[in-house]
Design an enzyme around this catalytic site. Structure first.
Site, PDB file in Angstrom:
ATOM      1  N   LYS A   1       0.771  -1.241   0.064  1.00 36.61           N
ATOM      2  CA  LYS A   1       0.079  -0.036  -0.249  1.00 36.61           C
ATOM      3  C   LYS A   1       0.779   1.150  -0.001  1.00 36.61           C
ATOM      4  O   LYS A   1       2.132   1.164   0.244  1.00 36.61           O
ATOM      5  CB  LYS A   1      -0.710   0.050   1.211  1.00 36.61           C
ATOM      6  CG  LYS A   1      -2.036  -1.195   1.214  1.00 36.61           C
ATOM      7  CD  LYS A   1      -2.894  -1.433   2.501  1.00 36.61           C
ATOM      8  CE  LYS A   1      -3.823  -2.465   2.572  1.00 36.61           C
ATOM      9  NZ  LYS A   1      -4.529  -2.353   3.564  1.00 36.61           N
TER      10      LYS A   1
ATOM     11  N   TYR B   1     -12.355  -2.827  -3.921  1.00 41.61           N
ATOM     12  CA  TYR B   1     -12.630  -2.896  -2.608  1.00 41.61           C
ATOM     13  C   TYR B   1     -14.096  -2.771  -2.469  1.00 41.61           C
ATOM     14  O   TYR B   1     -14.905  -2.637  -1.428  1.00 41.61           O
ATOM     15  CB  TYR B   1     -12.313  -1.746  -1.687  1.00 41.61           C
ATOM     16  CG  TYR B   1     -10.842  -1.815  -1.222  1.00 41.61           C
ATOM     17  CD1 TYR B   1     -10.159  -3.011  -0.464  1.00 41.61           C
ATOM     18  CD2 TYR B   1      -9.954  -0.912  -1.464  1.00 41.61           C
ATOM     19  CE1 TYR B   1      -8.955  -2.987  -0.097  1.00 41.61           C
ATOM     20  CE2 TYR B   1      -8.525  -0.898  -1.128  1.00 41.61           C
ATOM     21  CZ  TYR B   1      -8.115  -2.154  -0.314  1.00 41.61           C
ATOM     22  OH  TYR B   1      -6.795  -2.267  -0.105  1.00 41.61           O
TER      23      TYR B   1
ATOM     24  N   PHE C   1     -15.925   2.737   6.817  1.00 44.57           N
ATOM     25  CA  PHE C   1     -14.451   3.229   6.525  1.00 44.57           C
ATOM     26  C   PHE C   1     -14.312   3.140   5.110  1.00 44.57           C
ATOM     27  O   PHE C   1     -13.212   3.420   4.531  1.00 44.57           O
ATOM     28  CB  PHE C   1     -13.340   2.183   7.424  1.00 44.57           C
ATOM     29  CG  PHE C   1     -13.685   0.670   6.952  1.00 44.57           C
ATOM     30  CD1 PHE C   1     -13.069   0.058   5.972  1.00 44.57           C
ATOM     31  CD2 PHE C   1     -14.143   0.030   7.940  1.00 44.57           C
ATOM     32  CE1 PHE C   1     -13.164  -1.268   5.635  1.00 44.57           C
ATOM     33  CE2 PHE C   1     -14.293  -1.528   7.728  1.00 44.57           C
ATOM     34  CZ  PHE C   1     -13.785  -2.012   6.455  1.00 44.57           C
TER      35      PHE C   1
ATOM     36  N   ARG D   1      -0.774 -14.855   4.115  1.00 44.06           N
ATOM     37  CA  ARG D   1      -1.526 -14.216   4.817  1.00 44.06           C
ATOM     38  C   ARG D   1      -0.926 -14.295   6.500  1.00 44.06           C
ATOM     39  O   ARG D   1      -0.693 -13.258   7.024  1.00 44.06           O
ATOM     40  CB  ARG D   1      -3.040 -14.702   5.367  1.00 44.06           C
ATOM     41  CG  ARG D   1      -3.836 -14.577   4.048  1.00 44.06           C
ATOM     42  CD  ARG D   1      -4.157 -13.286   3.807  1.00 44.06           C
ATOM     43  NE  ARG D   1      -5.150 -12.925   4.894  1.00 44.06           N
ATOM     44  CZ  ARG D   1      -5.831 -11.680   4.932  1.00 44.06           C
ATOM     45  NH1 ARG D   1      -5.863 -10.811   3.890  1.00 44.06           N
ATOM     46  NH2 ARG D   1      -6.730 -11.365   5.839  1.00 44.06           N
TER      47      ARG D   1
ATOM     48  N   ARG E   1       3.271  -6.955   9.370  1.00 39.07           N
ATOM     49  CA  ARG E   1       2.605  -5.922  10.194  1.00 39.07           C
ATOM     50  C   ARG E   1       2.945  -5.999  11.657  1.00 39.07           C
ATOM     51  O   ARG E   1       3.202  -4.651  12.147  1.00 39.07           O
ATOM     52  CB  ARG E   1       1.144  -6.273  10.090  1.00 39.07           C
ATOM     53  CG  ARG E   1       0.416  -5.918   8.665  1.00 39.07           C
ATOM     54  CD  ARG E   1      -1.007  -6.276   8.398  1.00 39.07           C
ATOM     55  NE  ARG E   1      -1.561  -5.974   7.320  1.00 39.07           N
ATOM     56  CZ  ARG E   1      -2.816  -6.655   6.852  1.00 39.07           C
ATOM     57  NH1 ARG E   1      -3.277  -7.410   7.452  1.00 39.07           N
ATOM     58  NH2 ARG E   1      -3.206  -5.956   5.540  1.00 39.07           N
TER      59      ARG E   1
ATOM     60  N   ASN F   1      -1.515  -0.116   7.392  1.00 34.55           N
ATOM     61  CA  ASN F   1      -1.066  -1.603   7.649  1.00 34.55           C
ATOM     62  C   ASN F   1      -0.313  -2.037   6.486  1.00 34.55           C
ATOM     63  O   ASN F   1      -0.065  -3.200   6.596  1.00 34.55           O
ATOM     64  CB  ASN F   1      -1.998  -2.444   8.106  1.00 34.55           C
ATOM     65  CG  ASN F   1      -3.210  -2.474   7.205  1.00 34.55           C
ATOM     66  OD1 ASN F   1      -3.047  -2.196   6.024  1.00 34.55           O
ATOM     67  ND2 ASN F   1      -4.290  -3.232   7.495  1.00 34.55           N
TER      68      ASN F   1
ATOM     69  N   HIS G   1      -1.645  -5.469   1.609  1.00 36.26           N
ATOM     70  CA  HIS G   1      -2.848  -6.304   1.365  1.00 36.26           C
ATOM     71  C   HIS G   1      -2.565  -7.613   0.838  1.00 36.26           C
ATOM     72  O   HIS G   1      -1.595  -7.778   0.166  1.00 36.26           O
ATOM     73  CB  HIS G   1      -3.786  -5.627   0.341  1.00 36.26           C
ATOM     74  CG  HIS G   1      -4.797  -6.293  -0.203  1.00 36.26           C
ATOM     75  ND1 HIS G   1      -6.031  -6.355   0.486  1.00 36.26           N
ATOM     76  CD2 HIS G   1      -5.135  -7.232  -1.217  1.00 36.26           C
ATOM     77  CE1 HIS G   1      -6.985  -7.395  -0.156  1.00 36.26           C
ATOM     78  NE2 HIS G   1      -6.053  -7.747  -1.230  1.00 36.26           N
TER      79      HIS G   1
ATOM     80  N   GLU H   1      -8.979 -10.671  -7.752  1.00 36.14           N
ATOM     81  CA  GLU H   1      -8.022  -9.834  -7.731  1.00 36.14           C
ATOM     82  C   GLU H   1      -6.799  -9.901  -8.844  1.00 36.14           C
ATOM     83  O   GLU H   1      -6.404  -8.589  -9.531  1.00 36.14           O
ATOM     84  CB  GLU H   1      -7.134  -9.646  -6.096  1.00 36.14           C
ATOM     85  CG  GLU H   1      -8.321  -9.318  -5.220  1.00 36.14           C
ATOM     86  CD  GLU H   1      -7.749  -9.468  -3.649  1.00 36.14           C
ATOM     87  OE1 GLU H   1      -8.279  -8.745  -3.055  1.00 36.14           O
ATOM     88  OE2 GLU H   1      -6.959 -10.280  -3.728  1.00 36.14           O
TER      89      GLU H   1
END
Length: 151
Positions: free
Chosen positions: A11, A51, A59, A87, A104, A114, A117, A128
């Site tokens: 990100k 998203y 949010f 993950r 993270r 964070n 993704h 995706e």
């Protein structure tokens, strides 16, 4: 455990903080193979599409603003169990709940900053990857593959 593909995005905060190399290194050192990568400034409509499953969340607007605030690095990684293991490498969404040694856990403090993704399932990874890499990924086999995998 099947060989699969996953989508990983560094990100804007991860790009701005110079964490691209550290993040790529963690996936490479684990034994996963980079199949596609690009640095891109995301357009609002594209971020909203990415998203879309979160569009009803309070949010959502802030998340879209965050993703379009600077360039991101979009990647596709391949390997056995890469979605679930990816993950684990990333850590919990809330950095305060992420273990030390995860991306993270090592690099983040705020949920809204964070750094990364990662696809949460094989199905979402496929969606995706199709969105971010409509022309597909590079097909290649690393010369170290037999040193990581039995077959």
């Amino acid at each position: 455990m099947a060989t699969e593909l996953t989508f990983i995005m560094i990100k804007p905060d991860g790009v701005q903080r110079g964490l691209i190399g550290d993040i790529i290194s963690r996936f490479e050192k684990k034994g996963f193979f980079l199949k596609a990568m690009k640095l891109i400034q995301v357009e609002r409509s594209f971020a909203e599409k990415h998203y879309s499953d979160l569009s009803t969340k309070p949010f959502f607007g802030a998340l879209v603003e965050y993703i379009i605030s600077g360039p991101v690095v979009a990647m596709v990684w391949q390997g056995k169990g890469v979605v679930a293991t990816g993950r684990k490498i990333i850590g919990a969404t809330n950095p305060a709940q992420s273990e030390p040694g995860t991306i993270r856990g090592d690099f983040c403090i705020e949920v809204s900053r964070n750094v990364i993704h990662g696809s949460d399932a094989v199905e979402s990874a496929q969606k995706e990857i199709a969105l971010w890499f409509p022309d597909g990924v590079t097909e290649w086999r690393s010369s170290v593959h037999p040193w990581i995998y039995e077959n």
